[in-house]
Write a protein that holds these residues in place. Structure first.
Motif, short mmCIF file in Angstrom:
data_model
loop_
_atom_site.label_atom_id
_atom_site.label_comp_id
_atom_site.label_asym_id
_atom_site.label_seq_id
_atom_site.Cartn_x
_atom_site.Cartn_y
_atom_site.Cartn_z
N GLN A 39 0.84 -1.20 0.00
CA GLN A 39 0.00 0.00 0.00
C GLN A 39 0.88 1.25 0.00
OE1 GLN A 39 -2.52 -0.22 3.47
NE2 GLN A 39 -3.70 -1.98 2.71
N VAL A 40 0.26 2.37 -0.41
CA VAL A 40 0.97 3.66 -0.36
C VAL A 40 0.10 4.69 0.35
CG1 VAL A 40 2.26 3.20 -2.49
CG2 VAL A 40 0.08 4.42 -2.62
N LEU A 41 0.73 5.68 0.96
CA LEU A 41 0.02 6.81 1.54
C LEU A 41 0.21 8.00 0.62
CD1 LEU A 41 -1.56 8.13 3.94
CD2 LEU A 41 0.68 8.76 4.90
N ILE A 42 -0.90 8.63 0.22
CA ILE A 42 -0.87 9.74 -0.72
C ILE A 42 -1.34 11.02 -0.04
CG2 ILE A 42 -1.83 10.64 -2.90
CD1 ILE A 42 -2.36 7.61 -3.61
N LYS A 43 -0.56 12.09 -0.21
CA LYS A 43 -1.04 13.43 0.20
C LYS A 43 -1.98 13.86 -0.92
CE LYS A 43 -0.81 17.67 2.12
NZ LYS A 43 -2.22 18.01 1.89
N VAL A 44 -3.27 14.01 -0.59
CA VAL A 44 -4.29 14.26 -1.61
C VAL A 44 -4.29 15.74 -2.02
CG1 VAL A 44 -6.77 14.18 -2.11
CG2 VAL A 44 -5.74 12.41 -0.67
N HIS A 45 -4.13 15.99 -3.31
CA HIS A 45 -4.23 17.35 -3.84
C HIS A 45 -5.59 17.60 -4.48
CE1 HIS A 45 0.00 18.91 -3.48
NE2 HIS A 45 0.17 17.63 -3.22
N ALA A 46 -6.23 16.54 -4.97
CA ALA A 46 -7.57 16.65 -5.54
C ALA A 46 -8.22 15.28 -5.50
CB ALA A 46 -7.50 17.15 -6.99
N CYS A 47 -9.56 15.27 -5.36
CA CYS A 47 -10.30 14.00 -5.36
C CYS A 47 -11.55 14.16 -6.21
CB CYS A 47 -10.70 13.61 -3.94
SG CYS A 47 -11.61 12.03 -3.89
N GLY A 48 -11.76 13.24 -7.15
CA GLY A 48 -12.94 13.30 -8.00
C GLY A 48 -14.20 12.95 -7.23
N VAL A 49 -15.32 13.56 -7.65
CA VAL A 49 -16.63 13.22 -7.09
C VAL A 49 -17.42 12.51 -8.19
CG1 VAL A 49 -18.76 14.13 -6.07
CG2 VAL A 49 -16.56 15.27 -5.61
N ASN A 50 -17.94 11.33 -7.89
CA ASN A 50 -18.67 10.52 -8.87
C ASN A 50 -20.10 10.29 -8.40
OD1 ASN A 50 -16.44 9.60 -10.79
ND2 ASN A 50 -15.58 9.04 -8.81
N PRO A 51 -21.07 10.22 -9.35
CA PRO A 51 -22.45 9.94 -8.94
C PRO A 51 -22.58 8.70 -8.06
CG PRO A 51 -22.40 10.60 -11.25
CD PRO A 51 -20.95 10.48 -10.80
N VAL A 52 -21.78 7.66 -8.35
CA VAL A 52 -21.90 6.41 -7.59
C VAL A 52 -21.66 6.65 -6.09
CG1 VAL A 52 -19.48 5.66 -7.90
CG2 VAL A 52 -21.28 3.96 -7.57
N GLU A 53 -20.84 7.66 -5.76
CA GLU A 53 -20.58 7.94 -4.34
C GLU A 53 -21.83 8.45 -3.63
OE1 GLU A 53 -17.20 10.44 -5.14
OE2 GLU A 53 -16.21 8.66 -5.96
N THR A 54 -22.71 9.11 -4.38
CA THR A 54 -23.97 9.56 -3.77
C THR A 54 -24.91 8.38 -3.57
OG1 THR A 54 -25.19 10.05 -5.82
CG2 THR A 54 -23.71 11.76 -4.99
N TYR A 55 -24.88 7.41 -4.48
CA TYR A 55 -25.75 6.23 -4.33
C TYR A 55 -25.30 5.40 -3.13
CZ TYR A 55 -26.31 7.40 -9.34
OH TYR A 55 -26.47 8.04 -10.54
N ILE A 56 -23.99 5.22 -3.00
CA ILE A 56 -23.45 4.45 -1.86
C ILE A 56 -23.80 5.15 -0.55
CG2 ILE A 56 -21.32 3.66 -0.73
CD1 ILE A 56 -20.12 3.35 -3.60
N ARG A 57 -23.61 6.48 -0.52
CA ARG A 57 -23.89 7.26 0.70
C ARG A 57 -25.35 7.15 1.12
NH1 ARG A 57 -25.12 12.18 -1.33
NH2 ARG A 57 -27.23 11.37 -0.96
N SER A 58 -26.26 7.06 0.13
CA SER A 58 -27.70 7.00 0.44
C SER A 58 -28.09 5.66 1.06
CB SER A 58 -28.51 7.23 -0.83
OG SER A 58 -28.42 6.09 -1.67
N GLY A 59 -27.23 4.64 0.87
CA GLY A 59 -27.54 3.31 1.41
C GLY A 59 -28.38 2.48 0.45
N ASN A 60 -28.69 3.04 -0.73
CA ASN A 60 -29.54 2.31 -1.70
C ASN A 60 -28.72 1.67 -2.80
OD1 ASN A 60 -31.79 3.27 -0.37
ND2 ASN A 60 -31.80 5.17 -1.55
N TYR A 61 -27.51 1.25 -2.49
CA TYR A 61 -26.64 0.71 -3.52
C TYR A 61 -26.25 -0.72 -3.16
CZ TYR A 61 -23.12 0.94 -7.23
OH TYR A 61 -22.40 0.71 -8.37
N ALA A 62 -25.92 -1.50 -4.17
CA ALA A 62 -25.60 -2.91 -3.94
C ALA A 62 -24.44 -3.07 -2.95
CB ALA A 62 -25.26 -3.58 -5.27
#
Length: 331
Positions: A39-62
């Motif tokens: 594994q590696v540790l990354i200092k995050v400079h930017a992170c993409g936001v994807n629609p799937v992350e909203t589905y997972i967050r809602s709890g209505n995802y597989a």
């Protein structure tokens, strides 16, 4: 002593319960994770936001992560440290990921080394955060699942978002005839600038007729579909003989007439990047790194948000009036 004690904590967005965007909580006392072997540790400079992350967050995802968790797969940044047996990367390397272990909406993220790739200097970190899920999904939909070939036509239904732009760029580079739809004039222009031969406004009442007119009797060989719960029934009318609809995005059920698949022996094929094998991921990565090198893979970054505005980002990615490139968080 107080200083030393605070250095090993970071800010991260945490989800303690599934629900609406408001369950995203920014905390400033989260322990910086340690990279374990491979594994590696990354200092995050930017992170993409994807629609799937909203589905997972809602709890209505597989797939449901164990709570609490930090969302985010597509980070770009600099390697901070590496775990045992990692030889491909060293501290200071610029990288992007297609997955994280600890979550990307944070100042630091741990990722498996085989989900991390070198970020060439010709792309900035925001662009690096726009590669992962969008480009890997687009490549998988076109070639690994859609069996697209040079000379075939592809309709990208919802072409101005992250996956849409990626699909247009890849399809054009591989010799396909590319049609794209968007919901605004600006979106249509962006689609044309990024590889589409023709763009249509999917907010116009008669846009389907315009596509039919443009493609004539042949229809399109391949449709990359971002909103299948709205468009799937119509997509089946637009296909050529043996055409394929690739279901990349969906927000609910839809009624279709299966007979529409019989008349053309067409197929509806689901696409999930999460099911890609190690070999398939490697094939995607090789093709995309070549594309960055060759200059045709150029992520378009849309809205940018600080980590504090993650809630707003999750609202906007679902409800904003028209996608324009890839949405990113900037820690």
């Amino acid at each position: 002593i107080a200083m030393a004690a605070t250095r090993n904590v970071m800010r991260a967005v945490r989800v303690f319960e599934f629900g609406g965007p408001e369950v995203l909580k920014l905390q400033s006392d989260v322990l910086i994770p340690d990279p374990k072997e491979n594994q590696v540790l990354i200092k995050v400079h930017a992170c993409g936001v994807n629609p799937v992350e909203t589905y997972i967050r809602s709890g209505n995802y597989a797939r449901k992560p164990a709570l609490p968790y930090t969302p985010g797969s597509d980070v770009a940044g600099v390697i901070e440290s590496v775990g045992e047996h990692v030889t491909a990367f060293k501290k200071g390397d610029r990288v992007f990921t297609i997955g994280t272990i600890s979550g990307g909406y944070a100042d630091y993220a741990v990722a498996a080394a085989n989900r991390v790739f070198p970020l060439l200097d010709k792309l900035d970190f925001r662009q690096g955060a726009a590669i992962g899920i969008p480009y890997f999904t687009a490549y998988r939909a076109l070639f690994q699942k859609g069996r697209a070939k040079a000379g075939e036509s592809v309709l990208v239904h919802g072409a101005s978002g992250g996956v849409g732009i990626a699909t247009c760029q890849i399809a054009r580079a591989y010799g396909l005839k590319v049609l794209g739809t968007a919901g605004t004039e600006e979106g249509m222009n962006m689609v044309l600038r990024n590889g589409a031969h023709q763009a249509f406004n999917h907010r116009e009442a008669n846009y389907i007729d315009k596509i039919k007119e443009y493609t004539g009797m042949e229809g399109v060989d391949l449709i990359i579909e971002m909103l299948s719960n709205i468009n799937l029934a119509t997509d089946l009318q637009l296909l050529s003989y043996a055409g394929r609809v690739m279901v990349v995005g969906c927000r609910g059920p839809i009624e279709i007439n299966p007979r529409d698949t019989m008349s053309k022996e067409s197929s509806i094929i689901g696409v999930s990047l999460f099911l890609a094998t190690e070999e398939e991921r490697h094939e995607c990565a090789t093709a995309l790194l070549d594309g960055i090198e060759a200059g045709w893979l150029k992520p378009i970054v849309g809205s940018e948000y600080p980590l504090e505005k993650a809630v707003q980002a999750h609202e906007d990615i679902i409800h904003s009036s028209g996608a324009r490139g890839k949405m990113v968080l900037l820690p």
